[in-house]
Design a protein around this motif. Structure first.
Motif, short mmCIF file in Angstrom:
data_model
loop_
_atom_site.label_atom_id
_atom_site.label_comp_id
_atom_site.label_asym_id
_atom_site.label_seq_id
_atom_site.Cartn_x
_atom_site.Cartn_y
_atom_site.Cartn_z
N LEU A 29 -9.56 44.90 -105.42
CA LEU A 29 -10.86 45.57 -105.57
C LEU A 29 -10.79 46.90 -106.31
N PRO A 30 -9.95 47.86 -105.90
CA PRO A 30 -9.94 49.12 -106.66
C PRO A 30 -9.48 48.91 -108.10
N ALA A 31 -8.57 47.97 -108.30
CA ALA A 31 -8.08 47.69 -109.66
C ALA A 31 -9.20 47.10 -110.53
N LEU A 32 -9.98 46.19 -109.98
CA LEU A 32 -11.10 45.62 -110.74
C LEU A 32 -12.14 46.68 -111.07
N PHE A 33 -12.45 47.53 -110.11
CA PHE A 33 -13.41 48.61 -110.37
C PHE A 33 -12.90 49.53 -111.48
N TYR A 34 -11.62 49.87 -111.41
CA TYR A 34 -11.03 50.75 -112.43
C TYR A 34 -11.05 50.07 -113.81
N LYS A 35 -10.68 48.81 -113.86
CA LYS A 35 -10.70 48.06 -115.12
C LYS A 35 -12.13 47.98 -115.65
N ILE B 284 -1.82 44.32 -115.78
CA ILE B 284 -0.90 43.22 -115.50
C ILE B 284 -1.17 42.80 -114.07
N TYR B 285 -1.46 41.54 -113.88
CA TYR B 285 -1.61 41.03 -112.51
C TYR B 285 -0.34 40.30 -112.15
N ASP B 286 0.27 40.69 -111.05
CA ASP B 286 1.52 40.10 -110.59
C ASP B 286 1.21 39.16 -109.43
N ASP B 287 1.10 37.90 -109.75
CA ASP B 287 0.72 36.88 -108.78
C ASP B 287 1.97 36.41 -108.05
N HIS B 288 1.99 36.57 -106.73
CA HIS B 288 3.23 36.33 -105.97
C HIS B 288 3.36 34.92 -105.41
N GLU B 289 2.30 34.34 -104.92
CA GLU B 289 2.46 33.09 -104.20
C GLU B 289 1.32 32.12 -104.43
N LEU B 290 1.56 30.89 -104.02
CA LEU B 290 0.51 29.87 -104.06
C LEU B 290 -0.53 30.18 -103.01
N PRO B 291 -1.77 29.77 -103.26
CA PRO B 291 -2.82 30.05 -102.27
C PRO B 291 -2.59 29.31 -100.96
N ASN B 292 -3.10 29.88 -99.90
CA ASN B 292 -3.03 29.28 -98.57
C ASN B 292 -3.81 27.97 -98.57
N GLU B 293 -3.28 26.92 -97.94
CA GLU B 293 -3.95 25.62 -97.95
C GLU B 293 -5.22 25.61 -97.10
N TYR C 147 -10.91 33.99 -104.98
CA TYR C 147 -11.84 34.02 -106.12
C TYR C 147 -11.63 35.30 -106.94
N LEU C 148 -11.54 36.44 -106.25
CA LEU C 148 -11.32 37.70 -106.95
C LEU C 148 -9.96 37.71 -107.66
N GLU C 149 -8.97 37.08 -107.04
CA GLU C 149 -7.65 36.98 -107.67
C GLU C 149 -7.74 36.19 -108.98
N GLN C 150 -8.48 35.09 -108.97
CA GLN C 150 -8.64 34.30 -110.19
C GLN C 150 -9.36 35.11 -111.27
N LYS C 151 -10.39 35.85 -110.87
CA LYS C 151 -11.12 36.69 -111.83
C LYS C 151 -10.21 37.79 -112.39
N THR C 152 -9.37 38.35 -111.53
CA THR C 152 -8.44 39.39 -111.98
C THR C 152 -7.48 38.81 -113.01
N MET C 153 -6.99 37.61 -112.75
CA MET C 153 -6.10 36.96 -113.73
C MET C 153 -6.82 36.76 -115.06
N GLN C 154 -8.08 36.41 -115.01
CA GLN C 154 -8.84 36.13 -116.22
C GLN C 154 -9.14 37.39 -117.04
N VAL C 155 -9.27 38.55 -116.39
CA VAL C 155 -9.57 39.78 -117.13
C VAL C 155 -8.31 40.60 -117.43
N SER C 156 -7.17 40.18 -116.90
CA SER C 156 -5.92 40.91 -117.14
C SER C 156 -5.42 40.68 -118.55
N ASP C 157 -4.61 41.61 -119.00
CA ASP C 157 -3.99 41.50 -120.32
C ASP C 157 -2.70 40.69 -120.26
#
Length: 184
Positions: A100-106, A116-125, A136-146
């Protein structure tokens, strides 16, 4: 160049992050100023922050599921203000808990900050509703990241196929931290 890492972690044992900071310091040295905004899982002593400036975010309510919403709002507000104060050129986001703070700043800085979004693990089942929102926010962050950095090639392939990621990406394996000065 000012670089900010932002993460919710036990930094004393997070080899992935410590290795990345060590590599950046070795490669770029005095050309970078590295800051770390930490939402700590466990206490971390500032004197252990070698090679970066540490900013620990303490919230009013912590580790209390009843007040989790207030913890998220409190952390988001404090971390966002810290990002504005530091004003990084590059923002390295280390998991969905700090999105959230990263998306607001971006959103404010747009193309004036590289993310840079550093994605660590697979989503919880079987995620809770809260995890659905953060996924959902994680996917959006990946989409707007460089750039998106994954924990392994399998996760990279899964995310590229399922999350419509168009930016460059790679993977960085989760390995224990090692200090090259101690390796013989």
């Amino acid at each position: 160049m000012k670089v900010v890492f932002i993460a919710k972690t036990d930094l004393a044992t997070d080899g992935r992050i410590l290795n990345q900071i060590r590599i950046l310091n070795e490669k770029f040295g005095n050309d970078l100023t590295i800051h770390f905004i930490l939402f700590p899982d466990r206490p971390f002593e500032k004197e252990n922050a070698i090679g970066f400036h540490l900013h620990i975010i303490k919230t009013i309510f912590r580790n209390n599921s009843i007040f989790r919403f207030f913890t998220v709002v409190d952390f988001t507000f404090r971390a966002f203000l810290k990002l504005i104060y530091i004003s990084p050129n590059l923002l390295h986001i280390h998991d969905s808990a700090v999105i959230l703070p990263a998306l607001f700043y971006k959103g404010i800085r747009r193309n004036r900050v590289i993310t840079i979004y550093d994605d660590h693990e697979l989503p919880n089942e079987n995620p809770s509703i809260g995890h659905h929102i953060f996924n959902y926010l994680e996917q959006k962050t990946m989409q707007v990241s460089d750039f998106v950095l994954f924990a392994n090639n399998e996760r990279l392939l899964y995310a590229k196929e399922n999350f419509m990621i168009k930016c460059p990406s790679s993977y960085f394996l989760n390995l224990p931290f090692y200090d090259l000065g101690q390796v013989e």
